[in-house]
Design an enzyme around this catalytic site. Structure first.
Site, PDB file in Angstrom:
ATOM      1  N   GLY A 169       1.826  -1.030   5.071  1.00 52.27           N
ATOM      2  CA  GLY A 169       2.462  -0.946   4.673  1.00 52.27           C
ATOM      3  C   GLY A 169       3.052  -1.747   2.996  1.00 52.27           C
TER       4      GLY A 169
ATOM      5  N   GLN B 139       4.496  -6.588  -3.822  1.00 50.06           N
ATOM      6  CA  GLN B 139       3.295  -6.546  -4.678  1.00 50.06           C
ATOM      7  C   GLN B 139       2.608  -5.928  -5.350  1.00 50.06           C
ATOM      8  OE1 GLN B 139       3.589  -5.577   0.212  1.00 50.06           O
ATOM      9  NE2 GLN B 139       1.821  -7.036   0.455  1.00 50.06           N
TER      10      GLN B 139
ATOM     11  N   CYS C 156      -0.406 -10.682   6.244  1.00 46.74           N
ATOM     12  CA  CYS C 156       0.427  -9.650   5.118  1.00 46.74           C
ATOM     13  C   CYS C 156      -1.044  -9.531   3.781  1.00 46.74           C
ATOM     14  CB  CYS C 156       1.335 -10.804   4.603  1.00 46.74           C
ATOM     15  SG  CYS C 156       2.626  -9.457   3.053  1.00 46.74           S
ATOM     16  N   LEU C 157      -0.776  -8.772   3.204  1.00 53.70           N
ATOM     17  CA  LEU C 157      -1.733  -8.346   1.936  1.00 53.70           C
ATOM     18  C   LEU C 157      -1.825  -9.280   0.800  1.00 53.70           C
ATOM     19  CD1 LEU C 157      -1.539  -4.823   1.963  1.00 53.70           C
ATOM     20  CD2 LEU C 157      -3.114  -6.273   3.247  1.00 53.70           C
TER      21      LEU C 157
ATOM     22  N   HIS D 205       9.315  -6.368   7.935  1.00 52.25           N
ATOM     23  CA  HIS D 205       8.501  -7.205   6.765  1.00 52.25           C
ATOM     24  C   HIS D 205       8.194  -6.456   5.235  1.00 52.25           C
ATOM     25  CE1 HIS D 205       4.476  -9.129   6.197  1.00 52.25           C
ATOM     26  NE2 HIS D 205       4.720  -8.238   4.895  1.00 52.25           N
ATOM     27  N   GLU D 206       8.435  -5.083   5.121  1.00 50.04           N
ATOM     28  CA  GLU D 206       8.620  -4.557   4.108  1.00 50.04           C
ATOM     29  C   GLU D 206      10.119  -5.073   3.707  1.00 50.04           C
ATOM     30  OE1 GLU D 206       5.242  -4.659   2.664  1.00 50.04           O
ATOM     31  OE2 GLU D 206       4.751  -3.796   4.665  1.00 50.04           O
TER      32      GLU D 206
ATOM     33  N   HIS E 109       9.999  -8.509   2.191  1.00 46.97           N
ATOM     34  CA  HIS E 109       9.668  -8.743   0.337  1.00 46.97           C
ATOM     35  C   HIS E 109      11.011  -7.964  -0.338  1.00 46.97           C
ATOM     36  CE1 HIS E 109       5.345  -9.385   0.798  1.00 46.97           C
ATOM     37  NE2 HIS E 109       4.763  -8.310   2.211  1.00 46.97           N
TER      38      HIS E 109
HETATM   39  O1  GNR Z   1      -0.734  -4.083   7.020  1.00 44.95           O
HETATM   40  C1  GNR Z   1      -0.094  -5.001   7.064  1.00 44.95           C
HETATM   41  N1  GNR Z   1      -0.263  -5.484   8.775  1.00 44.95           N
HETATM   42  C2  GNR Z   1       1.268  -5.456   9.588  1.00 44.95           C
HETATM   43  C3  GNR Z   1       0.984  -6.256  10.452  1.00 44.95           C
HETATM   44  C4  GNR Z   1       2.045  -6.645  11.519  1.00 44.95           C
HETATM   45  C5  GNR Z   1       3.654  -7.034  10.076  1.00 44.95           C
HETATM   46  C6  GNR Z   1       3.252  -6.973   9.611  1.00 44.95           C
HETATM   47  C7  GNR Z   1       2.172  -5.876   8.646  1.00 44.95           C
HETATM   48  S1  GNR Z   1       2.768  -5.728   6.557  1.00 44.95           S
HETATM   49  C8  GNR Z   1       1.458  -6.042   6.805  1.00 44.95           C
HETATM   50  C9  GNR Z   1       1.028  -5.648   4.994  1.00 44.95           C
HETATM   51  C10 GNR Z   1       1.846  -5.764   4.063  1.00 44.95           C
HETATM   52  O2  GNR Z   1       1.598  -7.239   3.431  1.00 44.95           O
HETATM   53  N2  GNR Z   1       3.140  -5.510   3.870  1.00 44.95           N
HETATM   54  O3  GNR Z   1       4.246  -5.555   2.933  1.00 44.95           O
HETATM   55 NI    NI Z   2       3.078  -8.078   3.135  1.00 47.46          NI
END
Ligand code: GNR
Ligand code: NI
Length: 156
Positions: free
Chosen positions: A46, A51, A89-90, A131-132, A135
């Site tokens: 995601g 980001q 998270c990236l 999670h997104e 952000h």
């Molecule tokens: O790549 C991602 N893997 C992930 C694994 C578990 C819960 C959430 C994520 S999102 C993350 C990519 C990212 O940072 N998205 O904002």
């Molecule tokens: Ni993230």
């Protein structure tokens, strides 16, 4: 175009994003393309617009079931049941942490043309959406995690 991912410490990750309103525009199409390309290049499941430095309420997700473009998402309801999962998270490279969140959710969102959709999600999809969406409000998983998970890096 693959963009550089903004990392924790960058203020762009900490603001509240504004709604998308330029539906159907070349500019929005480009943003969504850049987001997808960057997500795939970085092997993420995601990515949220902030980001790559864009303060707009746009998300892309692909948990291996195809690409979802989710614009101006709003929660309709959460399940009462919660579940814990290890997240990464990236924008927080090299770290992982255990986060408890609702197990399922229903949301309302728009596609790139502004058409409304209802999404019901559970499992990894529900996790990634939450999670997104965080952000988009300047929240990172590290703000919510119960503990950090230290493990050997998996072989590439
Ligand atoms: O790549 C991602 N893997 C992930 C694994 C578990 C819960 C959430 C994520 S999102 C993350 C990519 C990212 O940072 N998205 O904002
Ligand atoms: Ni993230």
């Amino acid at each position: 175009m693959v963009k550089n991912i903004k990392k924790i410490g960058d203020n762009v990750l900490r603001g509240k994003c504004r709604k998308v309103n330029n539906f159907g525009s070349e500019r929005l199409n480009l943003l969504l393309r850049d987001m997808a390309e960057t997500m795939y290049e970085e092997n993420g499941i995601g990515l949220a617009a902030p980001q790559i430095g864009i303060r707009r309420r746009a998300i892309v997700i692909d948990i291996g079931e195809g690409l979802y473009e989710i614009i101006n998402p709003e929660i309709v309801s959460f399940s009462d049941e919660t579940i814990g999962m290890v997240e990464g998270c990236l924008s927080v490279p090299g770290r992982r942490g255990y986060v408890v969140r609702p197990e399922k959710l229903t949301l309302k969102a728009q596609d790139r043309l502004g058409e409304e959709m209802i999404i019901e999600a559970e499992g990894l999809f529900a996790r990634c959406i939450q999670h997104e969406m965080d952000h988009l409000d300047g929240v990172l998983y590290v703000d919510k995690m119960e503990y950090e998970v230290f493990e050997e890096e998996e072989a590439e």
